[in-house]
Enzyme design. Structure first.
Site, short mmCIF file in Angstrom:
data_model
loop_
_atom_site.label_atom_id
_atom_site.label_comp_id
_atom_site.label_asym_id
_atom_site.label_seq_id
_atom_site.Cartn_x
_atom_site.Cartn_y
_atom_site.Cartn_z
N ASP A 9 15.99 27.46 -30.36
CA ASP A 9 14.71 27.34 -29.65
C ASP A 9 14.89 27.07 -28.16
O ASP A 9 13.91 27.03 -27.41
CB ASP A 9 13.87 26.19 -30.26
CG ASP A 9 13.58 26.41 -31.73
OD1 ASP A 9 13.23 27.55 -32.09
OD2 ASP A 9 13.69 25.44 -32.50
N VAL A 48 9.71 20.69 -43.49
CA VAL A 48 10.91 19.88 -43.73
C VAL A 48 11.73 20.56 -44.82
O VAL A 48 11.26 20.70 -45.95
CB VAL A 48 10.57 18.45 -44.18
CG1 VAL A 48 11.85 17.63 -44.38
CG2 VAL A 48 9.65 17.78 -43.16
N CYS A 62 0.84 -1.20 0.00
CA CYS A 62 0.00 0.00 0.00
C CYS A 62 0.87 1.24 0.00
O CYS A 62 2.10 1.17 0.02
CB CYS A 62 -0.94 0.00 1.21
SG CYS A 62 -0.08 0.17 2.78
N ASP A 74 13.04 22.61 -32.43
CA ASP A 74 13.99 21.53 -32.69
C ASP A 74 15.44 21.96 -32.65
O ASP A 74 16.33 21.11 -32.66
CB ASP A 74 13.70 20.90 -34.05
CG ASP A 74 14.06 21.84 -35.20
OD1 ASP A 74 13.86 23.06 -35.05
OD2 ASP A 74 14.55 21.34 -36.22
N ASP A 113 8.09 26.70 -33.76
CA ASP A 113 9.13 27.03 -34.73
C ASP A 113 8.69 26.55 -36.11
O ASP A 113 7.90 25.62 -36.22
CB ASP A 113 10.43 26.34 -34.29
CG ASP A 113 11.52 26.43 -35.33
OD1 ASP A 113 11.84 27.56 -35.72
OD2 ASP A 113 12.04 25.38 -35.73
N CYS A 125 3.46 1.57 2.67
CA CYS A 125 4.69 0.82 2.39
C CYS A 125 5.65 1.66 1.55
O CYS A 125 6.83 1.79 1.87
CB CYS A 125 4.37 -0.47 1.62
SG CYS A 125 3.29 -1.63 2.47
#
Length: 640
Positions: free
Chosen positions: A532, A438, A13, A528, A431, A16
């Protein structure tokens, strides 16, 4: 300073887990220790020069629990063995319960009333020795160290019922009968209490095991063996024997055993290359082409062709091992509300003991000797029905399921505070290049200004859909780009973003986060790159792209593996559902104790209502309360 996640054996519990946590944190050389009750692990940050794992194990053994630090021992194997042992004890306890109940109810008789009582005594004693011994052993260890837990309540309640019944078996008629007081034995109640508690723990362990499913799924990604290239020969060897620099071969349909660099690749469709499915790590649905010099990660699968590679990162240093470590650490962390629950749990068991003593005293004072059996049963019922387990499991089970679910979504969350903070996000700074779009690496960048915008870069798949989902969640998105105005405006429109800024510097991103926070917004930052980092660290929740820089990932509280930005709104929805689930669990855990303890004490009798929860039903309700909290948390697995 070393950080380790160590399996813990013997917890029942929250009292514990709190006791073990206090013990570890009190040791010299231990900087921080937190216990994950549903995960049955300890996350420890310690100084190896000052304290060893063996020292910690010895200290924890001294208070009745165990740390699994031996390399040759599998924590999973130990848990399976403990579960099998618990299952056998539970089934045997039900047999004893049936026999004892049959004797007490007169379904089975061996002659006189006294003989039946004595047979029930023997059956109860056998149940204590075979099925309930651990309750008394652990309760004694707790007492020796000035502490108490659920085992203490079970041992005290069943011990009182057994001793009182034993007294009545031999002297009941002489003491009570002579005074005209009706007397009974309660051996069946003591046996049923242990049986229901064991049953509850069995169901609870089964349910808690489900909460760890995401970790087992991640661990299952790594194969147990590898194919070692030794000159012209190939040997299948255990993965633990692999060393850095070894050349390994992986064929179609097989998993990569460790991280490494491709030295040779081939497939029937591509010369000098093979295709590897990295979806389980990056979330990318399309297999990636791997040629000489490319990196491969442990747990990914060769979908076409075969490749040979040089082992570079092995064991706990692979990317998969680091992901598992991050998820385990996050699952073991504590949300702010859990700190309050832990403080309540720490005083809960002693408080229940005092309530039981008051209950006994009030019944005895009100009814004298004739009310003594009722007083005893009421006190026993209070001890049995009180449940610190439900309170202790309310928060960590929900967090464990949620963080594991997030990992399956390819969102790695660093700690419980980050998960809790996600629910309040109402503004997001994102960003552009590398996060929302990409960049095309195959163009002549000296002519970038005269090329169409669609040839410098492309919008990530599902980016517009992700922005729309964020808007539905009530979150305003602000795109920040160092690019020229024309490009920033174009890609903001393509993504469906209303607010954008162009030609910004790293400081401008940080200022934007600060500006939004100043007017009361809870802000998430998604990025990324190194530029940032300042904004990621300042935001209420920083979300780094998994393919970004290490600096950005370190500064963030969450990492998105892969390029699917839809995972961000999914993670926010999961956070909101988790917070709601924790509130539900805590509400029912506290309400259960607030309502059931007075009913077990016999409070309705004060108002002339002849109703009271017996010790037997109290144990059943107690078991149900713990199991229901875990089962409720498991509903988070259904979140999409």
């Amino acid at each position: 300073m070393e950080k380790r996640t160590i399996p813990v054996v013997g917890m029942a519990c929250s009292a514990c887990s709190a006791h073990i946590e206090r013990k570890l944190n009190s040791l010299k050389g231990v900087k921080t220790a937190t216990i994950n009750l549903p995960g049955r692990t300890a996350w420890v940050e310690f100084e190896p020069e000052e304290i060893s794992l063996e020292d910690m194990k010895k200290e924890v053994n001294g208070i009745g629990y165990d740390l699994v630090i031996e390399v040759q021992q599998s924590a999973e194997a130990i848990e399976r063995r403990e579960f099998s042992r618990l299952k056998r004890k539970t089934l045997l306890s039900w047999l004893f319960a049936f026999l004892c109940m049959s004797v007490s109810m007169g379904w089975i008789s061996v002659g006189s009333k006294e003989a039946n009582h004595q047979l029930a005594l023997l059956l109860s004693l056998a149940n204590f020795a075979v099925c309930g011994r651990d309750f008394f052993t652990r309760a004694w260890l707790q007492l020796r160290h000035g502490s108490a837990n659920m085992d203490s309540l079970v041992a005290l309640s069943t011990g009182i019922a057994f001793l009182f019944s034993t007294f009545n078996t031999f002297w009941g008629e002489a003491v009570w009968g002579a005074r005209g007081i009706q007397w009974h034995t309660y051996f069946d109640a003591s046996v049923m209490i242990i049986t229901f508690v064991l049953t509850g723990r069995l169901l609870e362990e089964r349910a808690k095991d489900e909460t760890a499913g995401s970790i087992r799924q991640l661990m299952g990604l790594a194969p147990k063996t590898a194919r070692l290239v030794d000159g012209d020969e190939l040997h299948d060897v255990p993965i633990a024997t692999i060393s850095r620099g070894d050349i390994l071969e992986v064929r179609a349909g097989e998993k990569v055993p460790v991280d490494g660099e491709v030295t040779q690749a081939e497939s029937f469709m591509t010369t000098g290359g093979a295709y590897v499915d990295e979806s389980m790590i990056t979330g990318e649905p399309t297999p990636a082409l791997k040629q000489k010099g490319a990196k491969v990660l442990a747990g990914t699968m060769v979908s076409q062709g075969k490749l040979r590679f040089k082992a570079q990162q092995i064991g706990e240093h692979t990317a998969l091992a680091q992901i598992i470590k991050m998820v385990q650490q996050a699952q073991g962390s504590k949300a702010p509300v859990q700190r309050t629950v832990d403080r309540v749990a720490r005083i809960f068991v002693p408080t229940v003991g005092i309530i039981a003593l008051i209950t006994f005293s009030l019944w005895w004072i009100a009814g004298g000797y004739t009310a003594l059996p009722q007083a005893l049963l009421s006190a026993v019922a209070v001890l049995v029905i009180a449940c610190p387990c439900a309170m202790g499991l309310a928060t960590p089970t929900a967090l464990m399921v949620s963080i594991g679910k997030a990992a399956q979504m390819n969102v790695l969350i660093k700690d419980a505070s980050a998960l809790e903070s996600l629910k309040s996000i109402d503004a997001m700074v994102i960003d552009k290049t590398g996060t929302l779009t990409v960049p095309n690496q195959n163009i002549d960048f000296t002519k970038a200004d005269v090329l169409p915008l669609e040839q410098r870069e492309t919008l990530k798949p599902h980016a517009r859909e992700a922005m729309e989902e964020l808007r539905k969640l009530g979150i305003e998105v602000y795109m920040m780009s160092g690019d020229k105005e024309e490009a920033a405006q174009y890609w903001a429109q393509q993504a469906g973003i209303d607010h954008y800024c162009s030609r910004v510097l790293p400081q401008d991103k940080e200022n934007k986060v600060r500006q939004l926070q100043a007017v009361g917004h809870k802000v998430a930052m998604v990025g990324d790159g190194i530029n940032d980092t300042q904004a990621l660290a300042l935001a209420d929740v920083g979300i780094a792209m998994g393919k970004g820089t290490d600096v950005a990932i370190d500064a963030a509280q969450a990492t998105l593996m892969g390029d699917d930005l839809r995972r961000i709104p999914q993670a926010i929805r999961l956070s909101r559902k988790t917070t709601s689930m924790i509130a539900q669990n805590l509400f029912w855990a506290f309400i259960y104790n607030i309502v059931c303890i007075p009913l077990a004490a016999g409070l309705p009798h004060v108002f002339g209502i002849d109703f009271q929860i017996t010790p037997m039903w109290a144990s059943a309700l107690m078991a149900f309360s713990s199991v229901s909290v875990v089962l409720n948390s498991l509903r988070l697995k259904l979140t999409k």
